[in-house]
Design an enzyme around this catalytic site. Structure first.
Site, PDB file in Angstrom:
ATOM      1  N   ASP A  10      15.481-103.249  -5.411  1.00 33.81           N
ATOM      2  CA  ASP A  10      14.720-104.397  -6.110  1.00 33.81           C
ATOM      3  C   ASP A  10      14.152-103.388  -7.591  1.00 33.81           C
ATOM      4  O   ASP A  10      13.092-102.928  -7.246  1.00 33.81           O
ATOM      5  CB  ASP A  10      13.622-105.063  -5.623  1.00 33.81           C
ATOM      6  CG  ASP A  10      13.087-106.163  -6.170  1.00 33.81           C
ATOM      7  OD1 ASP A  10      13.512-106.598  -7.237  1.00 33.81           O
ATOM      8  OD2 ASP A  10      11.862-106.296  -5.848  1.00 33.81           O
ATOM      9  N   GLU A  72      19.624-105.981  -7.541  1.00 30.83           N
ATOM     10  CA  GLU A  72      19.367-107.288  -8.019  1.00 30.83           C
ATOM     11  C   GLU A  72      19.319-107.157  -9.547  1.00 30.83           C
ATOM     12  O   GLU A  72      18.924-106.026  -9.933  1.00 30.83           O
ATOM     13  CB  GLU A  72      18.101-107.727  -7.511  1.00 30.83           C
ATOM     14  CG  GLU A  72      17.647-109.110  -7.772  1.00 30.83           C
ATOM     15  CD  GLU A  72      16.271-109.510  -7.150  1.00 30.83           C
ATOM     16  OE1 GLU A  72      16.571-110.336  -6.153  1.00 30.83           O
ATOM     17  OE2 GLU A  72      15.243-108.934  -7.620  1.00 30.83           O
ATOM     18  N   ASP A 145       8.373-106.075  -2.571  1.00 32.90           N
ATOM     19  CA  ASP A 145       9.277-105.400  -3.487  1.00 32.90           C
ATOM     20  C   ASP A 145      10.376-104.816  -2.489  1.00 32.90           C
ATOM     21  O   ASP A 145      11.538-104.904  -2.827  1.00 32.90           O
ATOM     22  CB  ASP A 145       8.885-104.458  -4.391  1.00 32.90           C
ATOM     23  CG  ASP A 145       8.040-105.169  -5.633  1.00 32.90           C
ATOM     24  OD1 ASP A 145       8.688-106.016  -6.449  1.00 32.90           O
ATOM     25  OD2 ASP A 145       6.809-105.064  -5.565  1.00 32.90           O
TER      26      ASP A 145
END
Length: 185
Positions: A10, A72, A145
């Protein structure tokens, strides 16, 4: 266990999450290997943060030697400067994976949420709760996160597993299922 190792990322220019899972060689069991966050706010200047992301990523990749890296994609926001910094952080993480000759797959945030929770509009807290449930893990609210990164890794595992079981074409489906009868009514 002996299955594929996947690192999920992430990306962020202030906090970057990572999650590492291992698929079972047989079946669909997933084992948690590691997860955490890389806190970058202590580094003064954006370029120093990028350097730290690169060095941390290379060390992580060399330590765990994953079979795949899933990251991502950045989302579109109204603050162009924030998007630029986020894009740089993502690019540096991708460059580190490429330097280590790792295959990389990018997933939209909505696809990750859909894969893990069944809802493409799920909140970070909902994603964390489902990741915790799937991996039998209690994720602190300060590690959202990291749970997002684990969700990216789980999404990649799910996509790979589902793509290996789905026929690529209608003719492959017919060959794989010779006893099925076609009904037009």
């Amino acid at each position: 266990m002996g299955g594929r190792i996947i690192i999920g990322l992430d990306p962020g220019s202030v906090i970057m999450g990572f999650g590492i899972i291992q698929e079972s060689a047989i079946g669909s069991a997933i084992k948690l290997i590691d997860y955490g966050i890389l806190e970058l706010q202590k580094y003064k200047g954006h370029m120093l943060r990028m350097r730290h992301i690169y060095l941390h990523m290379v060390a992580l990749l060399q330590k765990h030697t994953p079979d795949a890296v899933a990251i991502e994609s950045i989302f579109y926001g109204s603050n162009v400067q924030s998007m630029l910094k986020l894009g740089r952080a993502q690019g540096v993480a991708i460059a580190a994976a490429l330097a280590c000759e790792m295959p990389i797959t990018e997933y939209a945030p909505r696809k990750v949420k859909q894969a893990v929770t069944g809802n493409g509009n799920a909140s970070k807290e909902q994603v964390a709760a489902m990741v915790g449930h799937l991996l039998n893990l209690s994720i602190p609210s300060t590690s959202l996160d990291a749970s997002d990164a684990l969700a990216v890794a789980l999404c990649h595992s799910q996509q790979r597993l589902s793509s290996t079981t789905k026929p690529k074409s209608w003719s492959q489906f017919i060959i794989a299922h010779p006893n099925r009868k076609l009904s037009l009514y």
